[in-house]
Enzyme design. Structure first.
Site, short mmCIF file in Angstrom:
data_model
loop_
_atom_site.label_atom_id
_atom_site.label_comp_id
_atom_site.label_asym_id
_atom_site.label_seq_id
_atom_site.Cartn_x
_atom_site.Cartn_y
_atom_site.Cartn_z
CD GLU A 73 -30.92 24.79 44.95
OE1 GLU A 73 -30.47 24.28 43.92
OE2 GLU A 73 -31.70 24.19 45.72
CD GLU A 109 -30.62 20.29 46.75
OE1 GLU A 109 -30.17 20.71 45.68
OE2 GLU A 109 -31.80 20.51 47.12
CG ASN A 110 -29.12 22.86 53.13
OD1 ASN A 110 -28.97 23.72 52.29
ND2 ASN A 110 -30.18 22.81 53.93
CD GLU A 150 -34.87 17.69 48.97
OE1 GLU A 150 -33.77 18.23 48.76
OE2 GLU A 150 -35.89 17.98 48.31
CG HIS A 162 -30.78 16.94 45.37
ND1 HIS A 162 -30.43 17.28 44.08
CD2 HIS A 162 -32.07 17.35 45.55
CE1 HIS A 162 -31.48 17.87 43.50
NE2 HIS A 162 -32.47 17.91 44.36
CD GLU A 182 -33.75 20.42 42.22
OE1 GLU A 182 -34.35 19.39 42.59
OE2 GLU A 182 -33.15 21.17 43.01
#
Length: 885
Positions: free
Chosen positions: A137, A279-280, A313, A316, A335
């Site tokens: 990102e 936040e993968n 995270e 997300h 966000e």
């Protein structure tokens, strides 16, 4: 406003459906060999396909369709500006067909903390070891693999990683198979780990890691949750985050009425990491200090930071990953919501932390501060190019975005708001959305015109100041809104937006939540018998309130009498500070208000009071020494008694807020030169240096270091203390301890020798790129440091750009730190002149915001310099060094 106009995006003739990716890192050469096979849906008849690539060497390309190969050696052309590779082939592929694109390529495990990059740590023998991790990102998946690198182009992924047997391989999904294979890289045998196919997801959420890692696991959630760290870290320090993650995932599943869709959740502490966390989906990566936590070595602030980051995270995983913004102007949907949700969940888990009080002094003030600059931007800011995206990861997308959600949740009621969120997730899961989709879901749940009211807040820059006056009948108030700028010079053309302002009128009858000012000005009746009133009850809305001096005095009395909430009082101090600095009120009025708060008992209000004093002292750093001394004496008089009352002994019974309160007062009193605090700090530090690791409580470690560096009796002792703190940075085993030491090396006051020593660190091999800001940010607090920072930045301009490429975001912080400490028109002209003719691509917004900030300070000083000097003199702070109130 058409946010798509002029947007640089890929052609729409081909859409990716599935990526089959195989990668094999080479830690000797810092490269990796890759193959990607992309299944495509051909939307329009095509003789070419364009996709994103950056710093990849493509070796072979093959296109096939309908079971036959179109060409194995098509014509490739690379467009550097748009970061695209176009593959042209003679034979057309018809619309409606499926096709397959295969690339073999070599990539580079870079040191930029972007794409597929290398990170390092030292083993027990002191040998440097490497792992490969990812940060995609916003637009760096193209740096890792050839791909269609836009949020709306979701696809499924099957990832295979090849590595030595002792290495851990991780990706978004669980392991599907593992086998022994022949290595192209080593010539020997390696393992090939293939992961299960992902659900449809955006490229920026793709993640893979190869390296030596240890882990701990919990089964407290219905799927495995793990925390990983490199062998040099104590893995048990991940226990707090691990347990919190399991509880948070369960909580979010219920709140969103949506199961977490992946088969596992991994969280990894990465030694080199550009942000706080990423936040993968199913594989969240963190900066070490934001996931590993040890009660024995870290304080209450660190615990709260870790909790908020973990919960942010994990929010997300639904808001951003399952439902994703359509393009980057919708970043706030990710966000802003994750920020709001982290506070919401933190409050549920740790009500004793009173995080919504902290929201007022943290998120709300961060949003209002940046958005009071002319160079701010709307929450939904049009993004045209890849190199513009990094600059909007700021207090507008995060803090203002979350503040808008606080407003709308209060407007609708929390239960109705969450009902709308659940419907939004259910309708759009695995898809992409625009802000209008969120407003529509909330409107359907509430029956209220959400978009009509809230879109004004997201599509326009800035916010209003609401001026309140009492009408002659004393039974009503007159309320007027205007654009607020910190520079105090709003032009008529900048003051056309009329916001729907939720007035939240507090009187002794309670709070009237129904009043909304949507016009320029309006009269509102007060309840019978009203002896006081305050707008923006609990500081839940995005505006400043300006009262008459007489009413501000009344509010001060109401605060002392307990008629205002903690959030009211903190917001009132914040508004007074901002209004003084922008010319709406005299700064002497702010100082009198702050002085009247000397009996205040709440941590959050003290935090805001001391922030406002620090802001003022930062604006006055180039003023004559007697004035600066008087301001310091005022701070000392204000804080000393409270610091002594609270003390600096910490016990397990203190609790989160009491620990934070003691630490805040000790630090502020030490900074102002309180004799008892300084002597206590010197004593603790002496024991600590002599080998007693428990001599300094973790809550005040940074403040002790700063007090010793600033107030040690002799230059030799300061230098010796500096050496000891630098050694702590070099040798401490805990990341938080090392970070505290590194930050403290900026707290050297006006000592030019120590300033120069500190400025040698950021570009040395001793400091990782991720930590470059830590030893320099605090130098701005003195004029000698601010001047040295500017000289350092200009002298090392090329080296800084090499270490932190401007296109990747971190460089903006360097510019803000090194330019933002100035306070005069002359200094601003000097900065502008230096940048003339230089490319500011990638940090132009940060530079302009820094200049706006300098302009605001210069105007403030011009207006109120003599006003402040007179107040300080009249109140007895000039020429005094004692402790008085």
């Amino acid at each position: 406003m058409d946010v798509t106009k002029g947007r640089e995006v890929l052609p729409t003739n081909a859409k990716p459906l599935h990526y089959d990716v195989t990668l094999e890192p080479n830690f000797e050469k810092f490269t990796y060999e890759g193959t990607v096979i992309i299944d495509l849906d051909i939307k329009e008849e095509s003789t070419s396909i364009s996709l994103n690539t950056l710093e990849l060497d493509i070796h072979s390309t093959k296109i096939s369709s309908g079971g036959s190969e179109i060409t194995s050696s098509p014509d490739l052309s690379y467009h550097e500006d748009s970061q695209t590779t176009t593959i042209s082939f003679g034979k057309a592929i018809p619309a409606g067909s499926k096709a397959q694109l295969t690339h073999t390529f070599t990539g580079y495990l870079n040191e930029k903390m972007a794409g597929f990059y290398r990170s390092s740590f030292k083993d027990k023998e002191g040998k440097t070891k490497y792992l490969a991790s990812t940060q995609m990102e916003p637009t760096d998946a193209r740096r890792a693999i050839p791909c269609f690198d836009e949020p709306a182009l979701k696809a499924e992924y099957t990832i295979t990683l090849m590595a030595d047997k002792e290495m851990t391989c991780l990706s978004n999904m669980d392991v599907a198979s593992e086998k022994e294979v022949d290595s192209k890289v080593t010539g020997g045998k390696r393992k090939a780990v293939t992961f299960s196919k992902t659900p449809p997801m955006s490229t920026y959420l793709l993640a893979f890691i190869v390296g030596e890692l240890n882990y701990i696991e919990t089964n407290d959630f219905r799927i495995p949750v793990r925390v990983y760290a490199t062998p040099d870290k104590e893995i048990e320090h991940g226990r707090f985050s691990l347990d919190l993650a399991a509880k948070t995932l369960e909580f979010y599943e219920k709140e969103f009425d949506s199961p977490f869709p992946l088969p596992k959740m991994d969280m990894v502490a990465v030694p080199d990491f550009s942000a706080g966390a990423m936040e993968n989906w199913g594989l969240v990566t963190y900066r070490i200090v934001d996931i590993l936590f040890d009660d024995k070595t870290s304080g209450a602030n660190a615990r709260q930071r870790v909790a908020e980051v973990v919960q942010h995270e994990l929010a997300h995983q639904w808001f951003g990953n399952l439902v994703t913004m359509d393009f980057w102007e919708g970043l706030w949907l990710n966000e802003g919501f994750a920020t709001w949700m982290s506070w919401y969940s933190c409050n549920k888990f740790y009500p004793e932390w009173k995080v919504w009080e902290g929201f007022v002094t943290d998120n709300l003030q961060g949003a209002l501060s940046l958005d009071s600059l002319r160079s701010s931007h709307p929450i939904e800011v049009p993004v045209k190019r890849a190199d513009e995206v990094n600059q909007i990861f700021d207090a507008i997308s995060y803090s203002k975005g979350s503040c808008v959600l606080v407003m709308v949740s209060k407007y609708l009621g929390e239960n109705t708001f969450m009902e709308g969120i659940r419907a939004y997730i259910k309708k759009h899961k695995y898809g992409n959305t625009k802000t209008e989709d969120l407003w529509a879901a909330l409107a359907a749940a509430s029956g209220k015109p959400v978009e009509k009211i809230m879109s004004i807040w997201t599509k326009n820059v800035g916010f209003p100041v609401v001026t309140v006056t009492e009408n002659a009948d004393n039974k009503s108030i007159h309320v007027k809104q205007n654009r607020f700028l910190r520079t105090g010079d709003v032009k008529p053309e900048e003051d056309k937006t009329l916001y729907p302002v939720f007035l939240g009128l507090r009187t002794k009858a309670g709070v009237d939540e129904e009043l909304t000012l949507s016009t320029r000005e309006e009269d509102y009746p007060l309840p019978d018998g009203t002896d006081f009133y305050k707008l923006n009850a609990d500081s839940t809305s995005l505006y400043r309130t300006s009262y008459t001096p007489q009413h501000l005095t009344k509010l001060g009395e109401a605060a002392k009498d307990g008629r205002l909430s903690t959030r009211d009082r903190a917001g009132m101090v914040a508004d007074a500070g901002a209004l003084a600095s922008s010319g709406f009120q005299k700064t002497s009025g702010l100082l009198s208000l702050i002085k009247s708060f000397n009996t205040e008992q709440e941590f959050t209000v003290w935090e805001e009071i001391l922030t406002r004093i620090s802001t003022m002292r930062a604006a006055w750093i180039f003023e004559p020494q007697p004035v600066k001394d008087a301001l310091r004496t005022f701070q000392l008089a204000l804080v000393s008694g409270k610091a002594h009352e609270k003390g600096w002994e910490f016990s397990s019974s203190d609790g989160q807020i009491e620990s934070q309160f003691k630490a805040l007062l000790f630090g502020s009193a030490g900074q102002a030169g309180d004799e008892k605090v300084v002597q206590a700090a010197l004593g603790m530090f002496a024991k600590f240096v002599a080998g007693d690791r428990t001599a300094i409580n973790p809550n005040i470690r940074g403040s002790v270091y700063a007090a010793v560096l600033q107030h040690a009796p002799t230059e030799a002792e300061k230098s010796k203390a500096y050496d000891a703190i630098l050694n702590e940075y070099r040798t401490a085993s805990i990341a938080d301890e090392r970070q505290t030491a590194l930050r403290a090396l900026a707290r050297v006051g006006s000592d030019k020798t120590l300033i120069e020593r500190t400025l040698q660190l950021p570009l040395s091999d001793e400091v990782k790129s991720q930590d470059l800001f830590s030893p320099i940010a605090g130098l701005r607090s003195e004029k000698e440091g601010a001047l040295a920072l500017w000289e350092w930045m200009t002298a090392n301009w090329t080296a800084l750009q090499e270490k932190l490429p401007p296109s990747l975001g971190g460089f903006s912080h360097v510019v803000q730190i090194c330019c933002g400490g100035f306070t005069s028109e002359e200094q601003m002209a000097m900065v502008k002149k230096w940048f003339e003719g230089k490319s500011t691509k990638g940090f132009d917004r940060a530079l302009q915001q820094s200049l706006d900030g300098v302009q605001a300070k210069a105007s403030w000083l011009e207006r109120d310099r003599s006003d402040v000097e007179q107040w300080l003199s009249t109140n007895g702070y000039v020429g005094k060094t004692g402790q008085k109130l």
